[in-house]
Design an enzyme around this catalytic site. Structure first.
Site, PDB file in Angstrom:
ATOM      1  N   ALA A  65       0.812  -1.220   0.000  1.00  0.00           N
ATOM      2  CA  ALA A  65       0.000   0.000   0.000  1.00  0.00           C
ATOM      3  C   ALA A  65       0.848   1.274   0.000  1.00  0.00           C
ATOM      4  CB  ALA A  65      -0.939  -0.003   1.195  1.00  0.00           C
ATOM      5  N   THR A  66       1.986   1.267   0.674  1.00  0.00           N
ATOM      6  CA  THR A  66       2.820   2.479   0.696  1.00  0.00           C
ATOM      7  C   THR A  66       3.214   2.864  -0.730  1.00  0.00           C
ATOM      8  OG1 THR A  66       3.651   1.914   2.886  1.00  0.00           O
ATOM      9  CG2 THR A  66       4.967   3.474   1.610  1.00  0.00           C
ATOM     10  N   ASN A 112      -6.820   2.634  10.133  1.00  0.00           N
ATOM     11  CA  ASN A 112      -6.011   1.525  10.665  1.00  0.00           C
ATOM     12  C   ASN A 112      -5.951   1.493  12.193  1.00  0.00           C
ATOM     13  OD1 ASN A 112      -4.538   3.905   9.638  1.00  0.00           O
ATOM     14  ND2 ASN A 112      -2.797   3.034  10.714  1.00  0.00           N
ATOM     15  N   GLN A 156      -7.192  -1.228   4.933  1.00  0.00           N
ATOM     16  CA  GLN A 156      -7.753  -1.908   6.122  1.00  0.00           C
ATOM     17  C   GLN A 156      -9.218  -2.280   5.914  1.00  0.00           C
ATOM     18  OE1 GLN A 156      -5.965  -3.011   8.459  1.00  0.00           O
ATOM     19  NE2 GLN A 156      -4.133  -1.740   8.581  1.00  0.00           N
ATOM     20  N   GLY A 207      -1.731  -6.931   0.172  1.00  0.00           N
ATOM     21  CA  GLY A 207      -2.042  -8.329   0.462  1.00  0.00           C
ATOM     22  C   GLY A 207      -1.841  -8.774   1.895  1.00  0.00           C
ATOM     23  N   HIS A 208      -0.783  -8.270   2.537  1.00  0.00           N
ATOM     24  CA  HIS A 208      -0.463  -8.824   3.862  1.00  0.00           C
ATOM     25  C   HIS A 208      -1.474  -8.458   4.946  1.00  0.00           C
ATOM     26  CE1 HIS A 208       1.615  -5.365   6.042  1.00  0.00           C
ATOM     27  NE2 HIS A 208       1.596  -4.894   4.813  1.00  0.00           N
ATOM     28  N   THR A 267      10.158  -6.329 -13.189  1.00  0.00           N
ATOM     29  CA  THR A 267       9.650  -7.694 -13.356  1.00  0.00           C
ATOM     30  C   THR A 267       8.566  -7.987 -12.317  1.00  0.00           C
ATOM     31  OG1 THR A 267      11.778  -8.366 -14.212  1.00  0.00           O
ATOM     32  CG2 THR A 267      10.367 -10.127 -13.358  1.00  0.00           C
ATOM     33  N   CYS A 269       7.332   6.727  17.438  1.00  0.00           N
ATOM     34  CA  CYS A 269       8.600   7.009  18.089  1.00  0.00           C
ATOM     35  C   CYS A 269       9.539   7.595  17.056  1.00  0.00           C
ATOM     36  CB  CYS A 269       9.163   5.718  18.653  1.00  0.00           C
ATOM     37  SG  CYS A 269      10.486   5.987  19.790  1.00  0.00           S
TER      38      CYS A 269
END
Ligand code: PLP
Length: 380
Positions: A73-74, A153, A181, A202-203, A239, A324
């Site tokens: 997504a980034t 998120n 999300q 995907g993750h 690729t 942080c």
């Protein structure tokens, strides 16, 4: 999973589905061709990539738009925002977004501001919802794009994308929607939402890390992001990650096929967790109680520091929203934008569940947190 460990951090990332892994394996070991090659191996790879494009388009409710595969997504957010900005006419110089967006959107907008674009922010109310009345005032003729997430998120709050799309299109601007999300958690229909560019990864729904996509409505134009061999309509050369693409497609298919059933399972656990935790004195829910994805609960515990909690309870995977940066710990920008004070924001913990979580885990988490609170806030 190692016994004694509980994973309630599924908005950070999810466990790969065994079925997804099985679908991917041949594309590492037997059908490993480059999808741009013209021999048997390449043609087989190109065929499965085409099938994945069609399957993904279908499962997000798209019709004749383009899927562009990315690393997540980034990258999709960078491609969309910079791609739209660099294609824009001189009259359109303003990008509208929201203070509760993911850092990938905020930082990309900050970069675009540095090179001359105007960035305007839609405020949110105390529940985290964008106000349509403000949107109507802020989105105007100079607006090039509006970038708003579907599901937040940190809080799970669902933004009124369909209505924002109407306001955006009224001024001939594009709606870029980060649905990272949302996909696999709530019903998403890109055509019905009337979104111009939709982003996902995907993750977040049991596919592997390192594969994502953006869907662009037919007729959309994006400036090239990665230059090279002209892959992905010349926008993102390089690729293709064929095995990842197969995994993304399979994971999405499984998520959509089982959406109703999984939602019931997850929501029941999330609601139980929330009910039990909110019964503890000094707790409060952050975000809208109803307009929310079924898997997330963001709860503040008065008198605790979520960072310390997380570093002490390492067997329990949950998240806090604080960032942080260098030596300074900042409270969550999402909670701050909702008007939540620093102390409450520092005490906020995000629980995000998946289909793999159980009721026994919920009971265990409630018991562990109750014990922790008795130890650190004995006067409550
Ligand atoms: N957008 C949202 C709403 C997210 O939650 C995340 C990840 O947490 C991202 C974008 C970035 O996703 P990725 O890790 O795939 O780059």
């Amino acid at each position: 999973m190692k016994t004694g460990l509980i994973y309630f951090d599924n908005n950070a990332t999810t466990r790969l589905d065994q079925e997804v892994l099985t679908a991917m394996l041949p594309y590492f070991t037997e059908l490993y061709g480059n999808s741009a090659s013209q021999h048997h191996f390449g043609l087989e790879s190109a065929k499965i990539v085409d099938q994945a494009r069609a399957n993904i388009t279908y499962n997000i409710g798209g019709s004749d738009g383009k899927i562009i595969f990315t690393s997540g997504a980034t990258e999709s957010i960078n491609i969309a925002l910079k791609g739209v900005a660099f294609e824009a006419s001189e009259k359109k110089t303003k990008i509208v977004t929201c203070a509760t967006e993911h850092q990938a959107v905020l930082d990309t907008c900050a970069y675009l501001e540095q090179i001359g674009f105007e960035i305007a922010f839609l405020p949110v109310d105390s529940m985290g919802l964008v106000s349509l009345a403000h949107a109507e005032q802020i989105i105007d003729e100079q607006t090039l794009a509006v970038a708003i997430m579907l599901v937040n998120n940190e809080t799970g709050v669902i933004q009124p994308i369909r209505e924002l799309a109407r306001l955006t299109h009224h001024h001939d601007a594009l709606l870029i929607c980060d649905a990272t999300q949302a996909i696999g958690k709530i019903p998403v229909d890109v055509d019905e939402l009337d979104v111009d560019i939709m982003i996902f990864s995907g993750h977040k729904f049991h596919a592997p890390k390192g594969i994502g996509a953006l869907y662009m409505k037919r007729g959309g134009q994006l400036a090239a992001y990665m230059h090279g061999g002209g892959h992905e309509y010349g926008i993102r050369s390089g690729t293709l990650n064929v095995a990842g693409i197969v995994g993304l497609s399979k994971a999405l298919e499984i998520a959509i096929e089982n959406l109703e059933q999984n939602t019931m399972h997850i929501k029941q656990k999330r609601d139980l967790l929330e009910r039990k935790l909110l019964a503890i004195k000094g707790t409060r829910l952050n975000g809208h109680p109803d307009l929310r994805a079924p898997n997330v609960s963001n709860i503040s515990f008065l008198g605790i520091d979520a960072n310390t909690f997380i570093s002490e309870m390492t067997f329990l995977a949950v998240a806090n929203g604080s960032a942080c940066t260098s030596a300074v710990i900042e409270p969550s920008h999402v909670l701050r934008a909702m008007g939540i004070d620093n102390q409450t924001a520092f005490g906020a913990i995000r629980f995000s569940l998946s289909k793999f979580n159980t009721e026994a885990e919920v009971e265990e988490v409630v018991s562990l947190i109750s014990q922790y609170l008795l130890r650190v806030t004995p006067n409550h």
